[in-house]
Design a protein around this motif. Sequence first.
Motif, PDB file in Angstrom:
ATOM      1  N   ILE A 197       2.205   7.594  -9.102  1.00  0.00           N
ATOM      2  CA  ILE A 197       1.584   6.260  -9.116  1.00  0.00           C
ATOM      3  C   ILE A 197       2.618   5.183  -8.804  1.00  0.00           C
ATOM      4  CG2 ILE A 197       0.440   4.548 -10.575  1.00  0.00           C
ATOM      5  CD1 ILE A 197      -0.835   6.926 -12.085  1.00  0.00           C
ATOM      6  N   ALA A 198       3.796   5.316  -9.442  1.00  0.00           N
ATOM      7  CA  ALA A 198       4.861   4.339  -9.209  1.00  0.00           C
ATOM      8  C   ALA A 198       5.317   4.370  -7.759  1.00  0.00           C
ATOM      9  CB  ALA A 198       6.039   4.620 -10.139  1.00  0.00           C
ATOM     10  N   ALA A 199       5.417   5.575  -7.223  1.00  0.00           N
ATOM     11  CA  ALA A 199       5.847   5.720  -5.830  1.00  0.00           C
ATOM     12  C   ALA A 199       4.849   5.074  -4.873  1.00  0.00           C
ATOM     13  CB  ALA A 199       6.020   7.190  -5.492  1.00  0.00           C
ATOM     14  N   ALA A 200       3.572   5.138  -5.234  1.00  0.00           N
ATOM     15  CA  ALA A 200       2.545   4.525  -4.387  1.00  0.00           C
ATOM     16  C   ALA A 200       2.537   3.009  -4.539  1.00  0.00           C
ATOM     17  CB  ALA A 200       1.184   5.103  -4.734  1.00  0.00           C
ATOM     18  N   LEU A 201       2.801   2.533  -5.769  1.00  0.00           N
ATOM     19  CA  LEU A 201       2.736   1.099  -6.025  1.00  0.00           C
ATOM     20  C   LEU A 201       3.904   0.328  -5.410  1.00  0.00           C
ATOM     21  CD1 LEU A 201       1.511   0.952  -9.741  1.00  0.00           C
ATOM     22  CD2 LEU A 201       0.253   0.263  -7.688  1.00  0.00           C
ATOM     23  N   VAL A 202       5.072   0.949  -5.369  1.00  0.00           N
ATOM     24  CA  VAL A 202       6.255   0.236  -4.856  1.00  0.00           C
ATOM     25  C   VAL A 202       6.065  -0.212  -3.409  1.00  0.00           C
ATOM     26  CG1 VAL A 202       8.686   0.469  -4.236  1.00  0.00           C
ATOM     27  CG2 VAL A 202       7.896   1.233  -6.478  1.00  0.00           C
ATOM     28  N   PRO A 203       5.761   0.683  -2.464  1.00  0.00           N
ATOM     29  CA  PRO A 203       5.575   0.217  -1.077  1.00  0.00           C
ATOM     30  C   PRO A 203       4.338  -0.659  -0.912  1.00  0.00           C
ATOM     31  CG  PRO A 203       5.013   2.533  -1.260  1.00  0.00           C
ATOM     32  CD  PRO A 203       5.641   2.144  -2.556  1.00  0.00           C
ATOM     33  N   LEU A 204       3.292  -0.355  -1.714  1.00  0.00           N
ATOM     34  CA  LEU A 204       2.076  -1.162  -1.621  1.00  0.00           C
ATOM     35  C   LEU A 204       2.345  -2.597  -2.061  1.00  0.00           C
ATOM     36  CD1 LEU A 204      -0.951  -1.299  -1.059  1.00  0.00           C
ATOM     37  CD2 LEU A 204      -1.357  -0.597  -3.438  1.00  0.00           C
ATOM     38  N   SER A 205       3.077  -2.740  -3.168  1.00  0.00           N
ATOM     39  CA  SER A 205       3.415  -4.085  -3.663  1.00  0.00           C
ATOM     40  C   SER A 205       4.286  -4.830  -2.655  1.00  0.00           C
ATOM     41  CB  SER A 205       4.146  -3.977  -5.005  1.00  0.00           C
ATOM     42  OG  SER A 205       3.330  -3.352  -5.961  1.00  0.00           O
ATOM     43  N   ALA A 206       5.250  -4.103  -2.096  1.00  0.00           N
ATOM     44  CA  ALA A 206       6.138  -4.726  -1.108  1.00  0.00           C
ATOM     45  C   ALA A 206       5.344  -5.204   0.109  1.00  0.00           C
ATOM     46  CB  ALA A 206       7.217  -3.736  -0.679  1.00  0.00           C
ATOM     47  N   TYR A 207       4.386  -4.384   0.535  1.00  0.00           N
ATOM     48  CA  TYR A 207       3.573  -4.751   1.695  1.00  0.00           C
ATOM     49  C   TYR A 207       2.689  -5.963   1.394  1.00  0.00           C
ATOM     50  CZ  TYR A 207       0.238  -4.492   5.511  1.00  0.00           C
ATOM     51  OH  TYR A 207      -0.547  -4.804   6.585  1.00  0.00           O
ATOM     52  N   VAL A 208       2.102  -5.985   0.187  1.00  0.00           N
ATOM     53  CA  VAL A 208       1.246  -7.113  -0.197  1.00  0.00           C
ATOM     54  C   VAL A 208       2.051  -8.406  -0.241  1.00  0.00           C
ATOM     55  CG1 VAL A 208      -0.093  -8.119  -2.090  1.00  0.00           C
ATOM     56  CG2 VAL A 208      -0.446  -5.723  -1.444  1.00  0.00           C
ATOM     57  N   ILE A 209       3.230  -8.336  -0.864  1.00  0.00           N
ATOM     58  CA  ILE A 209       4.088  -9.533  -0.952  1.00  0.00           C
ATOM     59  C   ILE A 209       4.472 -10.012   0.448  1.00  0.00           C
ATOM     60  CG2 ILE A 209       6.362 -10.366  -1.681  1.00  0.00           C
ATOM     61  CD1 ILE A 209       6.082  -8.460  -4.115  1.00  0.00           C
ATOM     62  N   TYR A 210       4.849  -9.051   1.295  1.00  0.00           N
ATOM     63  CA  TYR A 210       5.238  -9.408   2.663  1.00  0.00           C
ATOM     64  C   TYR A 210       4.072 -10.053   3.414  1.00  0.00           C
ATOM     65  CZ  TYR A 210       6.140  -8.870   7.617  1.00  0.00           C
ATOM     66  OH  TYR A 210       6.270  -9.108   8.952  1.00  0.00           O
ATOM     67  N   THR A 211       2.872  -9.461   3.271  1.00  0.00           N
ATOM     68  CA  THR A 211       1.692  -9.963   3.978  1.00  0.00           C
ATOM     69  C   THR A 211       1.331 -11.374   3.518  1.00  0.00           C
ATOM     70  OG1 THR A 211       0.839  -7.708   4.205  1.00  0.00           O
ATOM     71  CG2 THR A 211      -0.728  -9.511   4.525  1.00  0.00           C
ATOM     72  N   VAL A 212       1.404 -11.604   2.206  1.00  0.00           N
ATOM     73  CA  VAL A 212       1.086 -12.932   1.667  1.00  0.00           C
ATOM     74  C   VAL A 212       2.076 -13.967   2.186  1.00  0.00           C
ATOM     75  CG1 VAL A 212       0.997 -14.321  -0.438  1.00  0.00           C
ATOM     76  CG2 VAL A 212      -0.077 -12.060  -0.391  1.00  0.00           C
ATOM     77  N   ARG A 213       3.363 -13.621   2.149  1.00  0.00           N
ATOM     78  CA  ARG A 213       4.387 -14.556   2.634  1.00  0.00           C
ATOM     79  C   ARG A 213       4.205 -14.841   4.128  1.00  0.00           C
ATOM     80  NH1 ARG A 213      10.339 -13.013   1.001  1.00  0.00           N
ATOM     81  NH2 ARG A 213      10.618 -15.032   2.034  1.00  0.00           N
ATOM     82  N   LYS A 214       3.876 -13.793   4.875  1.00  0.00           N
ATOM     83  CA  LYS A 214       3.663 -13.973   6.310  1.00  0.00           C
ATOM     84  C   LYS A 214       2.461 -14.874   6.568  1.00  0.00           C
ATOM     85  CE  LYS A 214       1.949 -10.721   9.018  1.00  0.00           C
ATOM     86  NZ  LYS A 214       1.797  -9.516   9.885  1.00  0.00           N
ATOM     87  N   GLU A 215       1.402 -14.706   5.771  1.00  0.00           N
ATOM     88  CA  GLU A 215       0.198 -15.528   5.931  1.00  0.00           C
ATOM     89  C   GLU A 215       0.488 -16.987   5.593  1.00  0.00           C
ATOM     90  OE1 GLU A 215      -3.627 -16.004   7.208  1.00  0.00           O
ATOM     91  OE2 GLU A 215      -2.445 -14.146   7.204  1.00  0.00           O
ATOM     92  N   ILE A 216       1.299 -17.188   4.554  1.00  0.00           N
ATOM     93  CA  ILE A 216       1.674 -18.562   4.176  1.00  0.00           C
ATOM     94  C   ILE A 216       2.462 -19.222   5.302  1.00  0.00           C
ATOM     95  CG2 ILE A 216       3.117 -19.933   2.616  1.00  0.00           C
ATOM     96  CD1 ILE A 216       2.343 -17.930   0.393  1.00  0.00           C
ATOM     97  N   ARG A 217       3.443 -18.480   5.854  1.00  0.00           N
ATOM     98  CA  ARG A 217       4.231 -19.024   6.967  1.00  0.00           C
ATOM     99  C   ARG A 217       3.344 -19.309   8.173  1.00  0.00           C
ATOM    100  NH1 ARG A 217       8.192 -15.136   5.319  1.00  0.00           N
ATOM    101  NH2 ARG A 217       7.398 -13.681   6.890  1.00  0.00           N
ATOM    102  N   ASP A 218       2.397 -18.408   8.420  1.00  0.00           N
ATOM    103  CA  ASP A 218       1.490 -18.571   9.555  1.00  0.00           C
ATOM    104  C   ASP A 218       0.640 -19.834   9.396  1.00  0.00           C
ATOM    105  OD1 ASP A 218       0.655 -16.846  11.995  1.00  0.00           O
ATOM    106  OD2 ASP A 218      -1.250 -17.551  11.173  1.00  0.00           O
ATOM    107  N   ASN A 219       0.152 -20.068   8.178  1.00  0.00           N
ATOM    108  CA  ASN A 219      -0.664 -21.262   7.915  1.00  0.00           C
ATOM    109  C   ASN A 219       0.153 -22.541   8.070  1.00  0.00           C
ATOM    110  OD1 ASN A 219      -2.979 -19.792   7.396  1.00  0.00           O
ATOM    111  ND2 ASN A 219      -2.602 -19.651   5.189  1.00  0.00           N
ATOM    112  N   LEU A 220       1.412 -22.494   7.631  1.00  0.00           N
ATOM    113  CA  LEU A 220       2.283 -23.665   7.777  1.00  0.00           C
ATOM    114  C   LEU A 220       2.525 -23.976   9.254  1.00  0.00           C
ATOM    115  CD1 LEU A 220       4.921 -23.006   4.950  1.00  0.00           C
ATOM    116  CD2 LEU A 220       3.166 -24.795   4.996  1.00  0.00           C
ATOM    117  N   ILE A 221       2.739 -22.923  10.036  1.00  0.00           N
ATOM    118  CA  ILE A 221       2.955 -23.119  11.480  1.00  0.00           C
ATOM    119  C   ILE A 221       1.687 -23.658  12.136  1.00  0.00           C
ATOM    120  CG2 ILE A 221       3.479 -21.964  13.665  1.00  0.00           C
ATOM    121  CD1 ILE A 221       5.198 -19.981  12.048  1.00  0.00           C
ATOM    122  N   GLU A 222       0.524 -23.121  11.728  1.00  0.00           N
ATOM    123  CA  GLU A 222      -0.755 -23.602  12.257  1.00  0.00           C
ATOM    124  C   GLU A 222      -0.948 -25.085  11.948  1.00  0.00           C
ATOM    125  OE1 GLU A 222      -3.073 -22.500  14.135  1.00  0.00           O
ATOM    126  OE2 GLU A 222      -2.483 -20.410  14.356  1.00  0.00           O
TER     127      GLU A 222
END
Length: 271
Positions: A197-222
């Motif tokens: 479970i931990a092994a699955a959560l680590v990359p999933l959490s990292a991906y979610v954080i990355y995606t959210v940050r990317k979306e925030i940057r994208d909205n700022l650029i827009e």
Amino acid sequence: MSAIKSHDRKKFGISCDFGYFTEDNVIEVAHNALLKGEFLSAREAYEFVLEKYPDDFDALKGLILCDSEWKSIHPILHMSKVTIKEYTPSLTHALDNCRPEHKVYFTKIAELLRIKKEYKKEKSELKELEAQRASEQKILKSLLDRRKANRSKLSDVIRRIRAHKSSVGLSYLDISLAVFLLCTVVGTMILGRYVLIAAALVPLSAYVIYTVRKEIRDNLIETEIKPHADKISRLEEDYDSKIKEAQSVKEEYIRKAKSLIALDVEFSGSK
């Protein structure tokens, strides 16, 4: 026929040592000098006529031609060849001293010069709009490049990592994934399902954080892109409108210039 008393001096490239000569003779001398491009000699002859006859049409018109360095009035059809200004002394003098029936002729010239000035202003405003649009397009392109880079950042990172090969021919990413999976399997066998479970959560959490940050940057650029895109749209509308205005002014100039040429033919034929 009108006669002009001579002076004991050399003018117009000829010696004026005879008693009397006619106004038409001097106009002919001036006209011949004009056709040869000898504008200074032509000017002296026209001014000589105007000393005696200040309302002479040919002499008044001739001074304007000398100022323009034209051999006839026909170059006025081409706006780019018009060099004199609206308040050129020779034109002002003609308007003030011409006969009533010739007023319309010189008024048309003044009107053409005014239209040319207006056209020049329209062209200047067009250049300014072009410069503003180019500046905004440059900024917009930079923002669009930033947005594109932001949206493809993860795939670019993965691509670069996969491009690096190890000594055994596998990419470092492939090796890292293999090690991660091996550790997960071994950890699960030893410590149970919590490791999985931990092994699955680590990359999933990292991906979610990355995606959210990317979306925030994208909205700022827009947010930055929108005002520049809107301004470019307005500038293009203004530019198209200004093009039509400039074309309308140019067409008006050509129409009035042709009218002046027709009037010139009429006045020349009536002499």
